[in-house]
Design an enzyme around this catalytic site. Structure first.
Site, PDB file in Angstrom:
ATOM      1  N   SER A 189       0.829  -1.204   0.000  1.00 10.83           N
ATOM      2  CA  SER A 189       0.000   0.000   0.000  1.00 10.83           C
ATOM      3  C   SER A 189       0.870   1.264   0.000  1.00 10.83           C
ATOM      4  O   SER A 189       1.640   1.468  -0.924  1.00 10.83           O
ATOM      5  CB  SER A 189      -0.959  -0.064   1.188  1.00 10.83           C
ATOM      6  N   ASP A 363      -9.758  -5.575  -4.558  1.00  9.97           N
ATOM      7  CA  ASP A 363      -9.142  -4.463  -3.833  1.00  9.97           C
ATOM      8  C   ASP A 363      -9.877  -3.173  -4.167  1.00  9.97           C
ATOM      9  O   ASP A 363      -9.924  -2.771  -5.334  1.00  9.97           O
ATOM     10  CB  ASP A 363      -7.663  -4.364  -4.236  1.00  9.97           C
ATOM     11  N   HIS A 397      -7.358  -5.518  -0.475  1.00 10.19           N
ATOM     12  CA  HIS A 397      -6.175  -4.691  -0.201  1.00 10.19           C
ATOM     13  C   HIS A 397      -5.187  -5.302   0.791  1.00 10.19           C
ATOM     14  O   HIS A 397      -3.974  -5.218   0.613  1.00 10.19           O
ATOM     15  CB  HIS A 397      -6.636  -3.331   0.313  1.00 10.19           C
TER      16      HIS A 397
END
Ligand SMILES: *[C@@H]1O[C@H](CO)[C@@H](O)[C@H](O)[C@H]1NC(C)=O
Ligand SMILES: *[C@@H]1O[C@H](CO)[C@@H](O)[C@H](O)[C@H]1NC(C)=O
Length: 420
Positions: A189, A363, A397
């Site tokens: 991320s 995601d 995610h």
């Protein structure tokens, strides 16, 4: 973005708190429903990883643990952890891998999934695992001149983490291991965003030191996010400025009280279900991938501090309709900073290090379409993989880091690491 939302969740659940983590009482359960009878249910048990420092977690699973401090050019002091080996093969030279976590969490992120956590898995596979804690998080709050009470301390985004912290961290690892040129960087991320900033603006430093960059849930171009955060994003500048005018320059770092409240509330059935659902809306849906027994472990380490400026910078990326560029200070300030009315784009085409992108269709933040844009702009060696488990779990995610079933992913990760 995530933290701001979490502050709301904290307020909402605060009223319902009252649980108590000390003592060896049951704190996790195997199914959501078991949480209804947590103290007596045989499907519930005490997991010491809940709220434990990474050093304690690592030792519990039998790994050696070291702590370091690294000073960046702009004076921020990053605390960095290391699992140098797995207590075996001590003589063998190990390839260093830097694991850089995402927003509002610490390096604990890489250890929250029990024995199969990525930090432990890579150690077992023979890597020398380095775990930096991002500036402003609970483990990295020092600066040579400033304290976290000073608004100046919080004047950073992922940009400064990319151009100041990463070169310092990477130089430190190179010097301590003698493995300059062989270091592998794995980001998740915001950890990926930092690496794109770093490797595009300092392409030669990256090329001299790194063998490759591996990006899990990459964040650079943000045109297609599906997360509920996008409804807050158009207001992020206004809200951010308002908070800054009130003297609030960071969020998430009120951890001692708020996190205790969230964690306590979230393990009380049936509140654990909205807690999980809020997580899904934020980061994506991959039902069955995050185990109910992992949720209290995660919530005991999340959120931790980040700057308002970081949230604003992310919001600007989304509001720019798909530009990956430096912080936008508005016209006059931009002229002072950049000598142009608009901030310049990050020149990702300058990246020379091989980049491997892992993305998932479930995601909500890092979408396949946006990652494809990044992939197309990269000019160096590159590959991109849309990740699922046996065609069954399309990745959301955080599944790479906390997913229940990550067998295929870990195999693919290992193949990538070995073939760099
Ligand atoms: C939490 O539990 C411990 C041991 O069970 C007890 O000593 C402590 O006073 C409790 N704290 C609160 C705030 O209830
Ligand atoms: C810290 O303060 C000293 C003394 O004022 C100054 O010389 C130095 O440049 C400062 N360092 C940073 C990184 O701000």
């Amino acid at each position: 973005m995530l933290s701001m939302y979490k502050v709301f969740v904290i307020g909402f659940f605060a009223v319902c708190s009252g649980n108590n983590f000390s003592g060896n009482r049951n704190n996790v359960c195997r199914t959501f429903k078991d949480y209804a009878t947590i103290s007596t249910n045989p499907n519930c048990f005490y997991n010491p990883d809940v709220g434990a420092h990474p050093s304690i977690i690592a030792q519990r699973y039998g790994y050696p643990f070291e702590k370091y401090k690294v000073v960046s050019k702009d004076g921020y002091i990053t605390s960095m952890y290391r699992i140098p080996n797995n207590n075996k093969d001590l003589s063998k030279k190990r390839i260093p891998v830097i694991l850089q976590h995402g927003i509002a969490i610490t390096s604990a992120a890489w250890m929250l999934n029990g024995k199969k956590s990525i930090a432990f898995y890579l150690s077992d596979q023979g890597f020398d695992v380095w775990l930096p804690n991002g500036r402003g998080t609970e483990f990295s709050t020092e600066h040579v001149n400033l304290t976290t009470q000073s608004p100046k301390y919080w004047d950073f985004s992922f940009h400064e983490m990319g151009i100041y912290d990463l070169p310092a961290i990477i130089d430190f690892v190179a010097q301590n291991t003698g493995q300059k040129g062989n270091i592998i960087y794995i980001g998740h991320s915001m950890g990926t965003t930092m690496s794109f900033v770093y490797a595009s603006l300092l392409p030669d430093h990256a090329k001299e030191n790194l063998k490759g960059i591996i990006s899990l849930a990459p964040i650079a171009y943000l045109r297609n996010i599906r997360s509920v955060v996008k409804f807050a994003v158009p207001f992020a500048d206004i809200i951010g400025n308002l908070l800054e005018n009130l003297g609030i320059h960071s969020v998430g770092n009120v951890y001692s009280l708020s996190r205790q409240l969230v964690s306590s509330a979230c393990i009380m059935y049936p509140l654990i279900i909205p807690c999980e659902i809020s997580n899904i809306f934020l980061t994506g849906l991959s039902f069955g991938q995050v185990s109910p027994e992992t949720i209290p472990v995660i919530l005991s380490h999340y959120p931790t501090g980040t700057s308002i400026k970081t949230l604003k910078h992310f919001a600007q990326l989304y509001n720019s309709h798909g530009k990956f560029r430096l912080f936008n200070y508005q016209r006059q300030e931009n002229l002072n900073h950049y000598n142009s009315e608009l901030p310049p784009d990050y020149p990702v085409e300058q990246i020379k290090v091989p980049v491997t992108l892992f993305v998932g269709r479930s995601d909500f933040l890092s979408s396949v379409d946006d990652v494809q844009v990044l992939f197309n702009r990269l000019r160096g060696p590159k590959s991109m993989q849309v990740m699922n488990e046996n065609g069954k779990y399309e990745y959301a995610h955080n599944d790479y880091v906390i997913g229940r079933q990550t067998t295929l992913f870990r195999k693919d990760l290992l193949n990538t690491l070995r073939n760099l």
